[in-house]
Motif scaffolding. Structure first.
Motif, mmCIF file in Angstrom:
data_model
loop_
_atom_site.group_PDB
_atom_site.id
_atom_site.type_symbol
_atom_site.label_atom_id
_atom_site.label_comp_id
_atom_site.label_asym_id
_atom_site.label_seq_id
_atom_site.Cartn_x
_atom_site.Cartn_y
_atom_site.Cartn_z
ATOM 1 N N UNK A 115 -11.025 -17.007 -32.791
ATOM 2 C CA UNK A 115 -12.399 -16.529 -32.556
ATOM 3 C C UNK A 115 -12.627 -15.066 -32.826
ATOM 4 N N UNK A 116 -11.724 -14.439 -33.590
ATOM 5 C CA UNK A 116 -11.893 -13.000 -33.863
ATOM 6 C C UNK A 116 -12.452 -12.727 -35.259
ATOM 7 N N UNK A 117 -12.924 -13.789 -35.939
ATOM 8 C CA UNK A 117 -13.554 -13.614 -37.238
ATOM 9 C C UNK A 117 -12.605 -13.520 -38.408
ATOM 10 N N UNK A 118 -11.284 -13.620 -38.156
ATOM 11 C CA UNK A 118 -10.293 -13.546 -39.236
ATOM 12 C C UNK A 118 -9.455 -14.824 -39.243
ATOM 13 N N UNK A 119 -8.529 -14.889 -40.218
ATOM 14 C CA UNK A 119 -7.569 -15.988 -40.228
ATOM 15 C C UNK A 119 -6.146 -15.437 -40.145
ATOM 16 N N UNK A 120 -6.036 -14.201 -39.655
ATOM 17 C CA UNK A 120 -4.718 -13.591 -39.464
ATOM 18 C C UNK A 120 -4.123 -14.057 -38.136
ATOM 19 N N UNK A 126 -5.396 -11.128 -27.828
ATOM 20 C CA UNK A 126 -6.573 -10.319 -28.161
ATOM 21 C C UNK A 126 -7.735 -10.771 -27.290
ATOM 22 N N UNK A 127 -8.566 -9.831 -26.893
ATOM 23 C CA UNK A 127 -9.743 -10.155 -26.102
ATOM 24 C C UNK A 127 -10.815 -10.726 -27.035
ATOM 25 N N UNK A 128 -11.266 -11.940 -26.754
ATOM 26 C CA UNK A 128 -12.296 -12.579 -27.576
ATOM 27 C C UNK A 128 -13.655 -12.188 -26.994
ATOM 28 N N UNK A 129 -14.409 -11.416 -27.751
ATOM 29 C CA UNK A 129 -15.666 -10.890 -27.211
ATOM 30 C C UNK A 129 -16.888 -11.270 -28.036
ATOM 31 N N UNK A 130 -16.697 -11.676 -29.306
ATOM 32 C CA UNK A 130 -17.837 -11.993 -30.166
ATOM 33 C C UNK A 130 -18.708 -13.074 -29.537
ATOM 34 N N UNK A 131 -19.977 -12.752 -29.352
ATOM 35 C CA UNK A 131 -20.968 -13.671 -28.766
ATOM 36 C C UNK A 131 -20.691 -14.025 -27.302
ATOM 37 N N UNK A 132 -19.716 -13.354 -26.703
ATOM 38 C CA UNK A 132 -19.384 -13.640 -25.302
ATOM 39 C C UNK A 132 -19.609 -12.429 -24.396
ATOM 40 N N UNK A 133 -20.270 -11.398 -24.919
ATOM 41 C CA UNK A 133 -20.562 -10.218 -24.095
ATOM 42 C C UNK A 133 -21.416 -10.623 -22.905
#
Length: 538
Positions: A115-120, A126-133
């Protein structure tokens, strides 16, 4: 992944946890074994530290490197954070939610399932924050390569692999960041979520069930086998209120508020418990003749199912150690977790296992704790001028010698202190401790005295334990002493063992003090016997 009232969980049922010592095991508050071969583990301590160990496929341990480890490593970035939910995928990737509502992810990321926008790959949490603020995540669920999160406001977010619509976005495009599943769930407060390999399920607060994603085996329970790109309500469960839903690899189980169990989807291994191996496109009521069900269990990486009844009986069915068990089978387990430890393939945990009963002591633990306790004892033994505090009732229950002693016609029955002069303090204390713990911790030389006591008191199991200790502790220096003791206490098996050791190391043992201090008759007997074995041949 958090349901029902737990029975006492035992992590040692999972082979990985035998790597930990007693103190480390005692420190565990929560644990999870995961991975394609059940070769990775994570656990949280009572002090809110997070440790990982195992194979580390796809960096799923989150240690910052790709190295495997049999020694637990601490994830410093999660220190002090109380874990409330954890789930894992097939990559594997790992999702973890904290009490503060934060969401962390790491591991395999080939489909953006972190959910961090990458495929790495995520080598550490990692803290998943996209759209979850400003959102507080309270529960997480993983399919093989997709992820779901449930907020405290009943909202569902999904992301990652979406080839079958399992993200619920209305398309089959992969979703790189968390996206709210709103179609059909708008204005619905979801209370629990679950994932199959490539399917997703949700339960609303009114007991309605929704499913989306892959449906080739009927695992969505919609009466057909067409994939669904958005959530669809299971009309077949209308009229019942579902409390819990769990998903296997390609099958689903639902538990209602009346304790009824429904199953649907793939049935190749009998995982639906219907008595056959036919897939079911719609929910089927199973275990109808059994008492009320209070917990159900399944996991997206296995084809195994389990359930627990109101009286604590645990049933299992589906793939059990390679066998197809087509009807619920009554086990001797006390919790559904044990089914997965002993019979699932792979032997992963179906939920984050909780050991919250850290203040609970079993009968055996309580007895061990009260040995030599002045506060609760009603009898003292005096040995070499030192006291050992015990309980008459325990001694009578555990030892025939004391059962006879504490009869009214024995003078000892009236005493508060009993003098012991034929045995040493370490030996007698070890004997009494054995009656409380079933274990013996003595050096071989003291075990000889305990062997004497065990022989006198006709304690055969203790006698065998002493012989075992002596065998493991035999050396060139003490071999003849131990042989003498074995002969003296009529321990034939031990005598043979000590004799063989002495013959095998004849030159060395004949130069020890113990050899020359040996009783004359015993020495003659040894020499004769050794010569018959060819010990003195040129």
């Amino acid at each position: 992944m958090d349901f029902g009232t737990r029975a006492m969980a035992d992590v040692s049922k999972w082979p990985l946890f035998t790597l930990l010592g007693p103190q480390e095991v005692a420190s565990i508050r929560q644990a999870c074994v995961f991975g394609t071969s059940a070769n990775e583990a994570i656990y949280c301590t009572h002090t809110d530290e997070v440790f990982v160990f195992g194979l580390n496929c796809s960096n799923c341990l989150g240690t910052g490197d790709n190295q495997s480890t049999i020694v637990p490593k601490k994830l410093d970035c999660l220190a002090g954070k109380r874990v409330v939910s954890l789930s894992y995928g097939s990559g594997p990737h790992v999702l973890l939610a904290t009490q503060d509502g934060e969401l962390y992810a790491w591991g395999h990321n080939g489909y953006s399932q972190l959910g961090n926008g990458t495929t790495n790959q995520g080598v550490s949490p990692i803290l998943v924050s996209a759209n979850l603020l400003n959102k507080k995540v309270m529960d997480v669920a993983c399919g093989s390569h997709h992820s779901m999160a449930l907020t405290n406001e009943g909202e569902v977010f999904a992301w990652g692999y979406n080839n079958c619509g399992q993200v619920g976005s209305g398309s089959t495009a992969n979703q790189p960041t968390p996206r709210k599943v709103s179609i059909c769930l708008q204005n619905k407060a979801v209370v629990s979520i679950a994932c199959g390999q490539t399917s997703s399920m949700a339960v609303a607060d009114n007991g309605e069930v929704y499913g989306w994603g892959y449906n080739g085996n009927g695992q969505l329970g919609l009466g057909n086998n067409g994939n669904q790109l958005t959530p669809c309500r299971l009309a077949a469960l209308q009229g019942v209120c579902v409390l819990q839903i769990v998903c296997g690899y390609a099958h689903s189980l639902a538990l209602t508020d009346e304790g009824l169990l429904y199953a649907w989807g793939a049935n190749t291994y009998g995982q639906l418990g219907t008595g056959n191996k036919s897939n079911q496109l719609s929910p089927v009521h199973i275990m109808a003749e059994k008492e009320r069900i209070v917990e159900i269990a399944a996991c997206h990486s296995t084809h195994t199912s389990a359930a627990k009844t109101q009286s604590g009986q645990v049933y299992m069915w589906g793939q059990c150690r390679g066998q197809a068990v087509v009807l619920p089978h009554l086990t001797h387990f006390s919790c559904t977790d044990d089914v997965f430890a002993c019979f699932a393939t792979p032997a992963v945990m179906w939920r984050l296992l909780s050991m919250e009963h850290d203040d609970f002591l079993t009968v055996a633990q309580s007895l061990k704790k009260e040995f030599d306790s002045p506060e609760t004892s009603d009898l003292k033994f005096s040995v070499d001028g030192r006291f050992i505090h015990v309980h008459k009732a325990v001694l009578k229950i555990r030892c025939e010698h004391f059962r006879s002693m504490f009869q009214s016609h024995w003078t000892e029955d009236m005493k508060e202190v009993i003098e012991i002069d034929q045995f040493s303090y370490p030996v007698y204390r070890s004997f009494l401790e054995f009656l409380y713990t079933d274990t013996v911790d003595l050096p071989p030389e003291d075990a000889i005295g305990l062997l004497d006591l065990a022989t006198s008191y006709c304690e055969n199991r203790l006698k065998r334990l002493c012989q075992h200790i002596i065998k493991r502790g035999i050396t060139v220096e003490n071999a003849f002493s131990l042989l003498s003791a074995a002969v003296r206490y009529d321990a034939e098996d031990l005598e043979e063992f000590c004799f063989r050791f002495c013959v095998n190391h004849l030159t060395e043992v004949t130069q020890t003090a113990a050899f020359w201090q040996m009783d004359g008759n015993l020495l003659k007997e040894f020499i004769c016997r050794a010569s018959r074995c060819g010990a003195f041949k040129n």
